[in-house]
Write a protein that holds these residues in place. Structure first.
Motif, short mmCIF file in Angstrom:
data_model
loop_
_atom_site.label_atom_id
_atom_site.label_comp_id
_atom_site.label_asym_id
_atom_site.label_seq_id
_atom_site.Cartn_x
_atom_site.Cartn_y
_atom_site.Cartn_z
N ILE A 132 0.93 -1.23 0.13
CA ILE A 132 0.15 0.04 -0.07
C ILE A 132 0.89 1.28 0.01
CG2 ILE A 132 -1.77 1.14 1.43
CD1 ILE A 132 -2.75 -1.15 -0.10
N MET A 133 1.92 1.19 0.49
CA MET A 133 2.70 2.27 0.56
C MET A 133 3.39 2.74 -0.70
SD MET A 133 2.54 3.87 3.60
CE MET A 133 3.96 4.87 3.27
N TYR A 134 3.83 1.47 -1.31
CA TYR A 134 4.32 1.66 -2.75
C TYR A 134 3.20 2.19 -3.67
CZ TYR A 134 8.32 -1.42 -1.44
OH TYR A 134 9.48 -2.08 -0.87
N ILE A 135 2.06 1.89 -3.55
CA ILE A 135 1.13 2.27 -4.49
C ILE A 135 0.76 3.74 -4.00
CG2 ILE A 135 -1.41 2.12 -4.88
CD1 ILE A 135 -1.21 -0.84 -4.68
N LEU A 136 0.69 4.17 -2.79
CA LEU A 136 0.30 5.53 -2.49
C LEU A 136 1.54 6.50 -2.88
CD1 LEU A 136 -1.36 5.22 1.20
CD2 LEU A 136 -2.50 5.84 -1.06
N TYR B 66 2.58 10.65 -9.27
CA TYR B 66 1.74 10.47 -10.51
C TYR B 66 1.22 11.82 -10.63
CZ TYR B 66 -2.70 10.43 -13.35
OH TYR B 66 -3.56 10.57 -14.23
N LEU B 67 0.63 12.41 -9.17
CA LEU B 67 -0.05 13.51 -9.18
C LEU B 67 1.06 14.81 -9.11
CD1 LEU B 67 -2.62 12.71 -5.98
CD2 LEU B 67 -3.13 12.88 -8.49
N VAL B 68 1.99 14.60 -8.85
CA VAL B 68 3.03 15.59 -8.82
C VAL B 68 3.34 15.97 -10.20
CG1 VAL B 68 5.43 16.30 -8.11
CG2 VAL B 68 4.04 15.32 -6.44
N PHE C 117 -8.27 4.45 -6.24
CA PHE C 117 -8.45 4.08 -7.65
C PHE C 117 -9.16 5.56 -8.32
CE2 PHE C 117 -10.71 2.76 -11.56
CZ PHE C 117 -9.74 1.98 -12.15
N ALA C 118 -10.03 6.05 -7.49
CA ALA C 118 -10.49 7.19 -8.11
C ALA C 118 -9.65 8.50 -8.05
CB ALA C 118 -11.92 8.00 -7.46
N LEU C 119 -8.47 8.48 -7.08
CA LEU C 119 -7.54 9.47 -7.26
C LEU C 119 -6.62 9.26 -8.41
CD1 LEU C 119 -6.59 9.85 -3.50
CD2 LEU C 119 -7.60 11.49 -5.01
N GLY D 83 -14.67 5.44 -9.24
CA GLY D 83 -14.66 5.00 -8.00
C GLY D 83 -15.80 3.97 -7.85
N LEU D 84 -17.07 4.59 -8.52
CA LEU D 84 -18.25 3.47 -8.53
C LEU D 84 -18.05 2.34 -9.53
CD1 LEU D 84 -21.23 6.32 -9.26
CD2 LEU D 84 -20.55 4.96 -7.05
#
Length: 218
Positions: free
Chosen positions: A13-17, A23-25, A166-168, A182-183
């Protein structure tokens, strides 16, 4: 096959986050040089990240082909394919109804073909592979890891957290797309909890992601 340990689930989970943050940056930096980031560029970036993460987890964790949701009993696969085929038929009928409504008010949509795959656009020809890949990552890796962290009794909480993450990954799209992602993840996540295989989830993912353009809705 031994389930992943809580420590390993936490690491995954830490790797994914961490990847999500990068990605966002990256998208934010690109936004400084581009007024509008093309949607296909966001999609290709997400797909590249998905491939990288899957290879990484296969190489450096206990994840194996037998724990990716690709392998299941005949009964599990049969059950999920029947259930999800019916759902896909419902999705197609819904798209047909939306198309009829939209083309009655928009001549541009009325002039479009009722079905055209547009394989030449943005490498759409390999979307079936992308659907399978993203379902492996969101279900067999992320959802299972979150369930290990929260505990089996908190499966609903782990599913909601998975949907949020997933939505993020789709935050650079329009709001309806983010909510839809997300849905979609919630519905397919519930199916995965019942059938323990990603094949039916991939079918639904493909229908929702591929057919709107193919049926002239966008």
């Amino acid at each position: 096959m031994e389930p992943m340990s809580k420590k390993e689930a936490n690491s995954i989970i830490m790797y994914i986050l961490s990847t999500l943050v990068m990605y966002l940056v990256t998208m934010k930096i690109m936004g400084l040089f581009m007024e509008h980031i093309p949607r296909y560029l966001c999609t290709r970036t997400i797909e590249t990240i998905s491939i990288f993460l899957l290879i990484f987890f296969l190489e450096y964790t206990d994840l194996q082909i037998y724990t990716t949701g690709l392998v299941g009993t005949k009964e599990e696969i049969k059950r999920t394919l029947i259930r999800c085929s019916l759902i896909c038929i419902g999705i197609i009928i819904a798209f047909v109804i939306v198309r009829l409504i939209m083309e009655s008010h928009n001549p541009k949509i009325a002039n479009r073909a009722w079905f055209k795959p547009y394989f030449h656009l943005y490498m759409r020809w390999y979307y079936p592979f992308v659907s399978i890949l993203q379902e492996i990552l969101s279900k067999s890796i992320m959802q299972e890891s979150l369930k290990r962290l929260f505990g089996e009794e908190e499966a609903k909480l782990s599913l909601i957290a998975c949907c949020f993450i997933f939505a993020l990954f789709h935050v650079n799209y329009q709001l309806y797309y983010i909510i839809g992602a997300g849905l979609l993840n919630y519905v397919t996540g519930r199916i995965y909890e019942k059938d323990h295989t990603i094949w039916g989830c991939s079918m639904i993912h493909f229908c929702v992601g591929f057919l709107p353009r193919a049926m002239g809705l966008k």
